[in-house]
Design a protein around this motif. Structure first.
Motif, PDB file in Angstrom:
ATOM      1  N   HIS A  32       0.833  -1.209   0.000  1.00  0.00           N
ATOM      2  CA  HIS A  32       0.000   0.000   0.000  1.00  0.00           C
ATOM      3  C   HIS A  32       0.863   1.252   0.000  1.00  0.00           C
ATOM      4  O   HIS A  32       2.080   1.178   0.106  1.00  0.00           O
ATOM      5  CB  HIS A  32      -0.978  -0.004   1.172  1.00  0.00           C
ATOM      6  CG  HIS A  32      -0.335   0.084   2.525  1.00  0.00           C
ATOM      7  ND1 HIS A  32       0.380  -0.941   3.095  1.00  0.00           N
ATOM      8  CD2 HIS A  32      -0.311   1.106   3.434  1.00  0.00           C
ATOM      9  CE1 HIS A  32       0.808  -0.579   4.293  1.00  0.00           C
ATOM     10  NE2 HIS A  32       0.412   0.665   4.520  1.00  0.00           N
ATOM     11  N   ASP A  36       6.265   4.097   4.581  1.00  0.00           N
ATOM     12  CA  ASP A  36       7.172   3.064   5.066  1.00  0.00           C
ATOM     13  C   ASP A  36       6.992   1.747   4.313  1.00  0.00           C
ATOM     14  O   ASP A  36       7.675   0.771   4.584  1.00  0.00           O
ATOM     15  CB  ASP A  36       7.006   2.852   6.579  1.00  0.00           C
ATOM     16  CG  ASP A  36       5.583   2.504   6.979  1.00  0.00           C
ATOM     17  OD1 ASP A  36       4.645   2.990   6.317  1.00  0.00           O
ATOM     18  OD2 ASP A  36       5.407   1.739   7.952  1.00  0.00           O
ATOM     19  N   HIS A  37       6.084   1.723   3.337  1.00  0.00           N
ATOM     20  CA  HIS A  37       5.883   0.512   2.526  1.00  0.00           C
ATOM     21  C   HIS A  37       6.204   0.761   1.062  1.00  0.00           C
ATOM     22  O   HIS A  37       6.758  -0.102   0.386  1.00  0.00           O
ATOM     23  CB  HIS A  37       4.441   0.007   2.681  1.00  0.00           C
ATOM     24  CG  HIS A  37       4.122  -0.385   4.092  1.00  0.00           C
ATOM     25  ND1 HIS A  37       4.150  -1.678   4.523  1.00  0.00           N
ATOM     26  CD2 HIS A  37       3.824   0.378   5.180  1.00  0.00           C
ATOM     27  CE1 HIS A  37       3.862  -1.709   5.828  1.00  0.00           C
ATOM     28  NE2 HIS A  37       3.670  -0.467   6.240  1.00  0.00           N
ATOM     29  N   ASP A 108       0.098  -3.808   6.253  1.00  0.00           N
ATOM     30  CA  ASP A 108      -0.698  -3.335   7.394  1.00  0.00           C
ATOM     31  C   ASP A 108      -2.136  -3.770   7.156  1.00  0.00           C
ATOM     32  O   ASP A 108      -2.588  -3.784   6.022  1.00  0.00           O
ATOM     33  CB  ASP A 108      -0.638  -1.805   7.485  1.00  0.00           C
ATOM     34  CG  ASP A 108       0.764  -1.301   7.814  1.00  0.00           C
ATOM     35  OD1 ASP A 108       1.549  -2.084   8.384  1.00  0.00           O
ATOM     36  OD2 ASP A 108       1.058  -0.137   7.502  1.00  0.00           O
ATOM     37  N   HIS A 276      -5.022  -0.053  11.970  1.00  0.00           N
ATOM     38  CA  HIS A 276      -4.307  -1.310  12.223  1.00  0.00           C
ATOM     39  C   HIS A 276      -5.184  -2.230  13.073  1.00  0.00           C
ATOM     40  O   HIS A 276      -6.026  -1.765  13.838  1.00  0.00           O
ATOM     41  CB  HIS A 276      -3.007  -1.036  12.987  1.00  0.00           C
ATOM     42  CG  HIS A 276      -1.979  -0.327  12.173  1.00  0.00           C
ATOM     43  ND1 HIS A 276      -1.040  -0.980  11.419  1.00  0.00           N
ATOM     44  CD2 HIS A 276      -1.760   0.993  11.985  1.00  0.00           C
ATOM     45  CE1 HIS A 276      -0.263  -0.098  10.815  1.00  0.00           C
ATOM     46  NE2 HIS A 276      -0.670   1.117  11.136  1.00  0.00           N
ATOM     47  N   HIS A 298       7.129  -5.243  12.394  1.00  0.00           N
ATOM     48  CA  HIS A 298       6.421  -3.980  12.434  1.00  0.00           C
ATOM     49  C   HIS A 298       5.648  -3.776  13.730  1.00  0.00           C
ATOM     50  O   HIS A 298       4.423  -3.791  13.723  1.00  0.00           O
ATOM     51  CB  HIS A 298       5.428  -4.004  11.248  1.00  0.00           C
ATOM     52  CG  HIS A 298       5.136  -2.646  10.642  1.00  0.00           C
ATOM     53  ND1 HIS A 298       4.677  -1.599  11.381  1.00  0.00           N
ATOM     54  CD2 HIS A 298       5.223  -2.191   9.367  1.00  0.00           C
ATOM     55  CE1 HIS A 298       4.485  -0.562  10.587  1.00  0.00           C
ATOM     56  NE2 HIS A 298       4.825  -0.893   9.357  1.00  0.00           N
ATOM     57  N   ASP A 338       3.669   7.281   8.832  1.00  0.00           N
ATOM     58  CA  ASP A 338       3.111   5.987   9.182  1.00  0.00           C
ATOM     59  C   ASP A 338       1.928   6.143  10.102  1.00  0.00           C
ATOM     60  O   ASP A 338       2.047   6.436  11.262  1.00  0.00           O
ATOM     61  CB  ASP A 338       4.142   5.094   9.852  1.00  0.00           C
ATOM     62  CG  ASP A 338       3.594   3.691   9.969  1.00  0.00           C
ATOM     63  OD1 ASP A 338       3.323   3.105   8.917  1.00  0.00           O
ATOM     64  OD2 ASP A 338       3.413   3.215  11.089  1.00  0.00           O
TER      65      ASP A 338
HETATM   66 ZN   LIG Z   1       3.100   0.459   8.040  1.00  0.00          ZN
END
Ligand SMILES: [Zn+2]
Ligand SMILES: [Zn+2]
Lengths: 340, 529
Positions: A32, A36-37, A108, A276, A298, A338
């Motif tokens: 996504h 951070d991804h 995530d 999350h 993570h 994030d």
């Molecule tokens: Zn993340």
């Protein structure tokens, strides 16, 4: 192992692809669009059709192949597909299958249907790589209707007192989830520019996001009291928010579950709203995917993997192999990109 | 309990004084008298005693929440608050209850005499019947760490608004020796004929720290300067032939200071002195930790009284001939006080001496000598000031001496709490003894968020060993540690203990070899300890 944990990220040697790599690679599967991804500098990107517009918006000119949810690609015998992760629009779990062995990388995720994101779908697998941002039993979310009831009540009360309501959430994901669940009969929904940019991209891909108004210099200050402004977390304490005075400011995040975090945030109200999975969500997801082995990344990796091991699920933490890199990621959790 | 838990939530949600007072007033309007009384008690440091051992409470909560004990402990470490951890970990309630705050306080108090198994059963029933914010408040009462983010003063203000009574009058009524069991809301707050409670003290007037230069205070002639003593603030009351000694925490400590008992015959009925309980021997004050050795004792042995005797350094007179004279100007109260101290003429009662000065510069030089007098700095009081209650700006100032400092090397780091649970925020520091580093203090605060992240990165990259949440690190980083005082300590490897240590700044310019030595610390101990 079908997947390896390398210093560039999770790697499938058979297919020659990385998943959410943090250093430049030839071929990257992206779960996504959060920073951070999906990082800059890969030669080739693969992501869902629904995530691609935002990723392109963020990274500019990149070479990307969009893939629909559930569609299967085969690269050197490895069957690869994307499945909804329920985290933000277009977010995916990546499934890789080779010679009958199935791995799923969660990226995530959250289990609750938030009204705008493709809802999470459990995917059966042998090995599951899970996030653990909120992997402690003190993190359990209320259903979002309850949270939005509180938010809308707060907005209404502020309106009665002649105040502007400012609610902060990350520009990609949280902001749109908030907007979609506000009671727009109370007043106008204004947005910070960084959020409205994302909104435009999302509307551009045909999603019916509620109507919002970008905050600009031209808008008369008298119009703000009674309305709500959706702002980025970095707005807290900035001079940008001065023009909305008098206001009440709130923050929507999973971290708000802890009183200490609410108090340190220097906002008037903290709403517990996360994209999350909570503790129960993580455990349910792991149960439903039926994996016999789990890798935890993570978040609270060591605690959560120990918990799984005690429950009889073979679990390892990815952190141990390259803590330095993950520490950096952990830090970015403190920063704006994030979202929690 | 619902109303009280809601009050707690509201107070927690705002930092604005006005909103807090409003929430309290609203609460007083709806709560019944018994709950009001308990709320006043809780907000004036009259908490129920802890009736259950906290290790047991943790075990029961873990069991009930179906998590292993180690996971409970890990969670507690992250949350940083036991009551909150329990409230978050328990399963959703299976019932509801409409019991009052007073009911639950009694419930908690009734636990203390029960067998552990019975306690456990009752605890589970309580937890199952309370909603999450009620549970949190209940746990706070249970574990004894109850704080509401509201000072006694704000509560008193709200009570004044609610009852229409004068705030100072109420402040006085709420002081002294009462508990919710010994009085009613009506008798305590509303009743005009204040029951002759001879022990009742006056609210203390507290000074603000002087942050600017003293020149800003104007003409030195308008100010009285005294040494700021490093003891315990106290009030001595003599009424109807009895003596009562109060400490600032509103604690009746008459029994702890038998030295003062002779004053009950020497001071006239209706005398109230404000001053400092100070350890004192051979004509000079002793270090504060000498006093600490006797604070916790139930029985004061002969040797304690011999080794750590106290005197009372009086600096104000609040009641004279049974009359409340707090509205007199400072200089008049002081003159009267001087006369009383001279008449009494005893070793245990001293008049706080005035420090004479013509200019602020002279006084500045006197302040530099504070540590030699075992004092923390200078107190400044306006000659015409009345004796006010609580902390009010303008008339009384404390002008503290600059802290002591040493440069030290970080050798251990520990994870923080809450949102900072992933960061190493608490450090242990060492100084050199020849070529060895000897740990001598911990310090938590003083760095910016940016610096904390930088230190955290260093810790993660330079870990030598791990012990649970603690890591030993390569000794390399040097910090300047500031502290208020230094004492001998047999409990510490270094032989010294610091008062109020904190990080003053990160000395990136200093190599670890240039940090201070244990001899430097011992020299400070000799000079100031
Ligand atoms: Zn993340
Ligand atoms: Zn994300």
């Amino acid at each position: 192992m079908l997947l390896d944990f390398t210093e560039k990220g999770i790697y499938c040697a058979q297919a020659g692809v990385y998943i959410d790599p943090w250093k430049p690679v030839d071929k990257a599967l992206i779960t996504h669009g959060h920073a951070d991804h999906s990082r800059w500098g890969h030669k080739h990107y693969l992501c869902t059709l629904q995530a691609a517009p935002v990723i392109q918006h963020r990274l500019g000119k990149i070479d990307v192949t969009p893939v629909d949810f559930g569609e299967t690609l085969t690269i050197q015998g490895v069957k690869i597909s994307f499945h909804p992760a329920g985290h933000i629009i277009g977010s995916a779990q990546v499934r890789l299958e080779y010679k009958g062995e199935v791995w799923v990388v969660s990226g995530d995720y959250k289990l609750e249907d938030d009204g705008i994101t493709e809802p999470f779908e459990p995917v059966r697998c042998n090995t599951f790589i899970t996030e653990s941002t909120f992997g402690l039993p003190v993190y359990n979310w209320k259903p979002q209707q309850e949270v939005f009831k509180e938010i809308n009540q707060w907005w209404r009360a502020n309106k009665e007192e002649g105040k502007t309501t400012i609610l902060t959430g990350y520009a990609l994901g949280k902001a749109q989830r908030i907007i979609q669940n506000l009671d727009e009969t109370i007043g106008t929904i204004y947005t910070h520019g960084a959020i409205e940019n994302v909104n435009e991209v999302i509307r551009g891909q045909g999603i019916a996001l509620k109507s919002t108004v970008r905050v600009t210099q031209d808008i008369s200050k008298e119009l703000y009291p009674g309305s709500i402004v959706i702002a980025t977390p970095s707005s807290v304490g900035s001079s940008w928010i001065k023009k909305f005075a008098p206001f009440s400011i709130g923050s929507a995040s999973g971290w708000m579950n802890l009183r200490g975090a609410r108090r340190r945030r220097s906002v008037d109200r903290g709403f517990v709203l996360s994209d999350h999975a909570d503790w129960n969500g993580l455990n349910t997801a792991i149960e439903e995917c039926g994996a016999e082995r789990v890798f935890v990344t993570h978040g609270y990796t060591s605690v959560f993997s120990q918990w799984l091991n005690e429950k009889g699920i073979k679990a390892g933490q990815v952190e141990t192999q390259f803590e330095g890199e993950l520490a950096e990621i952990g830090e970015s959790a403190e920063k704006e990109e994030d979202p929690a | 309990m619902k109303q009280f838990a809601e009050l707690f939530t509201k107070l927690d949600q705002t930092t604005k004084t006005l909103d807090k007072v409003r929430a309290l007033v609203e609460y007083f309007k709806v709560a019944d008298d018994q709950d009001k009384l308990w709320t006043i008690a809780l907000l004036s440091h009259r908490r129920p005693k802890r009736s259950v051992n906290s290790t047991l409470v943790k075990q029961w909560a873990a069991e009930f929440g179906q998590v292993p004990f180690w996971l409970f402990e890990e969670s507690y470490h992250v949350v940083g608050d036991l009551a909150e951890t329990i409230a978050l970990i328990l399963p959703d309630p299976s019932a509801t209850s409409n019991h009052s705050l007073a009911y639950w306080v009694d419930f908690i108090r009734s636990l203390s005499d029960l067998e552990d198994e019975v306690k456990k059963k009752k605890m589970k029933e309580a937890w199952s019947a309370l909603q999450s914010n009620e549970r949190f408040v209940f746990n706070k009462l249970l574990t004894g760490g109850f704080r509401m983010g509201v000072s006694q003063k704000l509560m008193t203000r709200a009570l004044a608004q609610y009852t229409g009574l004068d705030e100072n009058l109420l402040a006085h009524r709420l002081m002294g020796n009462w508990s919710p069991g010994s009085t009613t809301f009506h008798d305590l707050v509303l009743s005009k004929d204040v029951k002759a409670d001879d022990s009742k003290p006056y609210p203390f007037y507290l000074a603000y720290a002087l942050e600017d230069e003293p020149q800003a205070l104007g003409d030195p002639k308008d100010w009285i300067a005294e040494r700021k003593w490093d003891g315990i603030r106290g009030q001595i009351i003599v009424r109807n032939g009895e003596i009562y000694t109060w400490s600032r925490g509103e604690e009746l400590v008459t029994d702890k200071y038998p030295e003062y008992w002779i004053l009950k015959d020497k001071l006239a009925h209706g005398t109230v002195l404000d001053g400092e309980i100070l350890p004192f021997k051979d004509g000079r004050p002793l270090a504060f930790n000498i006093l600490q050795t006797r604070i916790g004792r139930k029985n004061l042995s002969k040797s304690i009284l011999q080794n750590s005797p106290v005197v009372f350094i009086a600096y104000d007179l609040l009641e004279y001939n049974g009359e409340d004279i707090r509205s007199w100007p400072m200089h008049e109260r002081r003159a009267q006080l001087g006369q009383i101290v001279r008449q009494v003429n005893t070793q245990v009662l001293h008049l706080s001496e005035q420090v004479e000065f013509d200019t602020w510069e002279t006084l500045g030089r006197e302040r530099e000598k504070s540590r030699e007098h075992h004092s923390e700095g200078i107190m400044l009081k306006h000659v015409d000031s009345t004796y006010r209650s609580g902390r009010k700006k303008g008339d009384w100032w404390k002008w503290k001496v600059d802290p002591l400092t040493v440069d030290a090397v970080m050798i251990y780091a520990m994870r923080g709490h809450g949102r900072r649970a992933n960061l190493y925020t608490d450090y242990t520091f060492a100084v050199w003894n020849e070529d060895q580093l000897v740990p001598f203090t911990k310090a938590y605060s003083g760095l910016t968020d940016e610096e904390i992240r930088e230190v955290d990165r260093f810790v993660k990259k330079n870990t030598l060993e791990r012990f649970g949440p603690v890591r030993s690190v390569t000794p390399e980083l040097v910090f300047e540690i500031a502290f208020e005082g230094i004492n001998r300590s047999s409990r510490h490897k270094s032989g010294v203990a610091l008062r109020f240590p904190r990080i003053k700044r990160w000395r990136k310019d200093k190599p670890k070899e240039e940090a201070n030595t244990i001899d430097d610390l011992l020299a400070m101990l000799k000079k100031y300890g």
